[in-house]
Design a protein around this motif. Structure first.
Motif, PDB file in Angstrom:
ATOM      1  N   TYR A  45       0.949  -1.160  -0.101  1.00 14.03           N
ATOM      2  CA  TYR A  45      -0.127  -0.024   0.094  1.00 14.03           C
ATOM      3  C   TYR A  45       1.119   1.114  -0.523  1.00 14.03           C
ATOM      4  CZ  TYR A  45      -3.863  -2.906   1.231  1.00 14.03           C
ATOM      5  OH  TYR A  45      -4.183  -4.393   0.905  1.00 14.03           O
ATOM      6  N   GLN A  46       2.028   0.673  -0.209  1.00 18.13           N
ATOM      7  CA  GLN A  46       3.214   2.343  -0.368  1.00 18.13           C
ATOM      8  C   GLN A  46       2.865   2.525  -1.866  1.00 18.13           C
ATOM      9  OE1 GLN A  46       6.252   1.214   1.579  1.00 18.13           O
ATOM     10  NE2 GLN A  46       6.398   1.732   2.977  1.00 18.13           N
ATOM     11  N   GLY A  47       3.304   4.314  -1.834  1.00 19.81           N
ATOM     12  CA  GLY A  47       3.566   5.195  -2.436  1.00 19.81           C
ATOM     13  C   GLY A  47       4.179   6.122  -2.495  1.00 19.81           C
ATOM     14  N   ILE A  48       4.918   7.032  -3.635  1.00 22.71           N
ATOM     15  CA  ILE A  48       6.192   8.108  -3.232  1.00 22.71           C
ATOM     16  C   ILE A  48       5.054   9.612  -3.675  1.00 22.71           C
ATOM     17  CG2 ILE A  48       7.904   8.887  -3.821  1.00 22.71           C
ATOM     18  CD1 ILE A  48       8.983   6.040  -4.907  1.00 22.71           C
ATOM     19  N   TYR A  49       5.641  10.509  -2.649  1.00 26.06           N
ATOM     20  CA  TYR A  49       4.642  11.487  -2.727  1.00 26.06           C
ATOM     21  C   TYR A  49       5.938  12.772  -2.723  1.00 26.06           C
ATOM     22  CZ  TYR A  49      -0.065   8.609  -2.174  1.00 26.06           C
ATOM     23  OH  TYR A  49      -0.202   8.101  -2.444  1.00 26.06           O
ATOM     24  N   PHE A  50       5.466  13.825  -4.374  1.00 24.24           N
ATOM     25  CA  PHE A  50       5.927  14.977  -3.809  1.00 24.24           C
ATOM     26  C   PHE A  50       4.927  15.588  -2.746  1.00 24.24           C
ATOM     27  CE2 PHE A  50       6.297  19.369  -4.525  1.00 24.24           C
ATOM     28  CZ  PHE A  50       7.708  19.551  -4.945  1.00 24.24           C
ATOM     29  N   CYS A  51       5.423  16.584  -1.838  1.00 23.83           N
ATOM     30  CA  CYS A  51       4.080  16.590  -0.797  1.00 23.83           C
ATOM     31  C   CYS A  51       5.040  18.440  -0.780  1.00 23.83           C
ATOM     32  CB  CYS A  51       4.809  16.906  -0.156  1.00 23.83           C
ATOM     33  SG  CYS A  51       5.234  14.914   0.887  1.00 23.83           S
ATOM     34  N   GLU A  52       4.048  19.292  -1.418  1.00 25.70           N
ATOM     35  CA  GLU A  52       3.534  20.510  -1.629  1.00 25.70           C
ATOM     36  C   GLU A  52       3.008  21.257  -0.365  1.00 25.70           C
ATOM     37  OE1 GLU A  52       4.676  23.676  -1.988  1.00 25.70           O
ATOM     38  OE2 GLU A  52       4.286  23.020  -4.413  1.00 25.70           O
ATOM     39  N   PHE A  53       3.373  22.339  -0.030  1.00 22.75           N
ATOM     40  CA  PHE A  53       2.810  23.036   1.269  1.00 22.75           C
ATOM     41  C   PHE A  53       2.607  24.581   0.875  1.00 22.75           C
ATOM     42  CE2 PHE A  53       4.599  19.679   3.095  1.00 22.75           C
ATOM     43  CZ  PHE A  53       3.333  18.600   3.131  1.00 22.75           C
ATOM     44  N   ASP A  54       3.357  25.150  -0.376  1.00 21.14           N
ATOM     45  CA  ASP A  54       2.928  26.482  -1.024  1.00 21.14           C
ATOM     46  C   ASP A  54       3.309  26.912  -1.850  1.00 21.14           C
ATOM     47  OD1 ASP A  54       3.557  29.133   0.683  1.00 21.14           O
ATOM     48  OD2 ASP A  54       6.056  29.407   0.098  1.00 21.14           O
ATOM     49  N   ALA A  55       1.613  26.230  -2.835  1.00 19.33           N
ATOM     50  CA  ALA A  55       1.268  26.319  -3.451  1.00 19.33           C
ATOM     51  C   ALA A  55       1.150  27.601  -3.847  1.00 19.33           C
ATOM     52  CB  ALA A  55       0.292  25.202  -4.470  1.00 19.33           C
ATOM     53  N   PRO A  56       0.310  28.477  -4.938  1.00 19.57           N
ATOM     54  CA  PRO A  56       0.999  27.114  -6.445  1.00 19.57           C
ATOM     55  C   PRO A  56       2.580  28.040  -6.534  1.00 19.57           C
ATOM     56  CG  PRO A  56       0.000  29.948  -7.019  1.00 19.57           C
ATOM     57  CD  PRO A  56      -0.113  29.881  -5.452  1.00 19.57           C
ATOM     58  N   ARG A  57       2.988  27.178  -7.093  1.00 23.35           N
ATOM     59  CA  ARG A  57       4.490  27.016  -7.129  1.00 23.35           C
ATOM     60  C   ARG A  57       4.987  26.347  -8.146  1.00 23.35           C
ATOM     61  NH1 ARG A  57       7.840  30.344  -4.044  1.00 23.35           N
ATOM     62  NH2 ARG A  57       6.702  31.015  -2.264  1.00 23.35           N
ATOM     63  N   ASP A  58       5.980  26.538  -9.159  1.00 24.81           N
ATOM     64  CA  ASP A  58       6.345  25.957 -10.160  1.00 24.81           C
ATOM     65  C   ASP A  58       8.370  24.197  -9.289  1.00 24.81           C
ATOM     66  OD1 ASP A  58       6.896  24.587 -12.908  1.00 24.81           O
ATOM     67  OD2 ASP A  58       8.542  26.068 -12.868  1.00 24.81           O
ATOM     68  N   ARG A  59       7.837  23.061  -9.537  1.00 26.60           N
ATOM     69  CA  ARG A  59       8.135  22.212  -9.119  1.00 26.60           C
ATOM     70  C   ARG A  59       9.061  21.661  -9.995  1.00 26.60           C
ATOM     71  NH1 ARG A  59       8.575  24.501  -3.779  1.00 26.60           N
ATOM     72  NH2 ARG A  59       7.230  24.374  -2.372  1.00 26.60           N
ATOM     73  N   LYS A  60      10.010  20.956  -8.784  1.00 31.73           N
ATOM     74  CA  LYS A  60      11.282  19.819  -9.467  1.00 31.73           C
ATOM     75  C   LYS A  60      11.118  18.986  -8.730  1.00 31.73           C
ATOM     76  CE  LYS A  60      13.554  23.357 -12.427  1.00 31.73           C
ATOM     77  NZ  LYS A  60      12.928  23.826 -12.000  1.00 31.73           N
ATOM     78  N   PHE A  61      11.497  17.621  -8.881  1.00 32.67           N
ATOM     79  CA  PHE A  61      12.314  16.483  -8.325  1.00 32.67           C
ATOM     80  C   PHE A  61      13.253  15.990  -8.299  1.00 32.67           C
ATOM     81  CE2 PHE A  61       8.868  14.605  -9.555  1.00 32.67           C
ATOM     82  CZ  PHE A  61       9.277  13.148  -9.502  1.00 32.67           C
TER      83      PHE A  61
END
Length: 131
Positions: free
Chosen positions: A108-124
């Motif tokens: 049941y695991q997934g990998i998440y990009f967690c956003e806490f200050d949108a809107p933003r242009d993001r990269k990982f």
């Protein structure tokens, strides 16, 4: 490997990036090693969490809002201290094991990009090491 996530829209949200990371591992041809997923932003994070019940993510966001209210007398002038606190609590990266050419993730695991200050242009970033 850099992934341009693009513009995030919700102030706080979890974006499932499992597919992108799995694809990067597959394309790397690494059979045994590690995969590091990293964000170079101070108001976002990377997390491994449940991907079966979407209410888990809703509850996580609710809990973080209780722990770190948006306005709580913070001194940071930009007004996003709660986002920095959430990011620091979760962390900027996750390291996963690669075995037999596949990521080891729980059922049941997934990998998440967690956003806490949108809107933003993001990269990982995804870095794969191994043989």
């Amino acid at each position: 490997m850099l992934f341009e996530y693009g513009l995030t829209t919700k102030q706080d949200d979890f974006y499932d990036i499992t597919g992108e990371v799995v694809k990067a591992v597959s394309e790397s041809k690494v059979k045994s090693g590690v995969c590091v997923v990293y964000t170079a932003h101070t108001s976002s994070a990377i997390s491994i969490n449940e991907n079966e019940d979407p209410d888990v993510l809703v509850d996580l966001l609710r809990g973080f809002d209780k722990l770190f209210p948006k306005q709580d007398g913070y001194r940071h002038q930009e007004g996003n201290s709660a986002a920095h606190l959430k990011s620091s609590t979760i962390g900027a990266s996750e390291t996963l094991i690669i075995e037999e050419g596949k990521l080891i993730l729980g059922k049941y695991q997934g990998i998440y990009f967690c956003e806490f200050d949108a809107p933003r242009d993001r990269k990982f970033y995804v870095k794969i090491l191994g043989e």
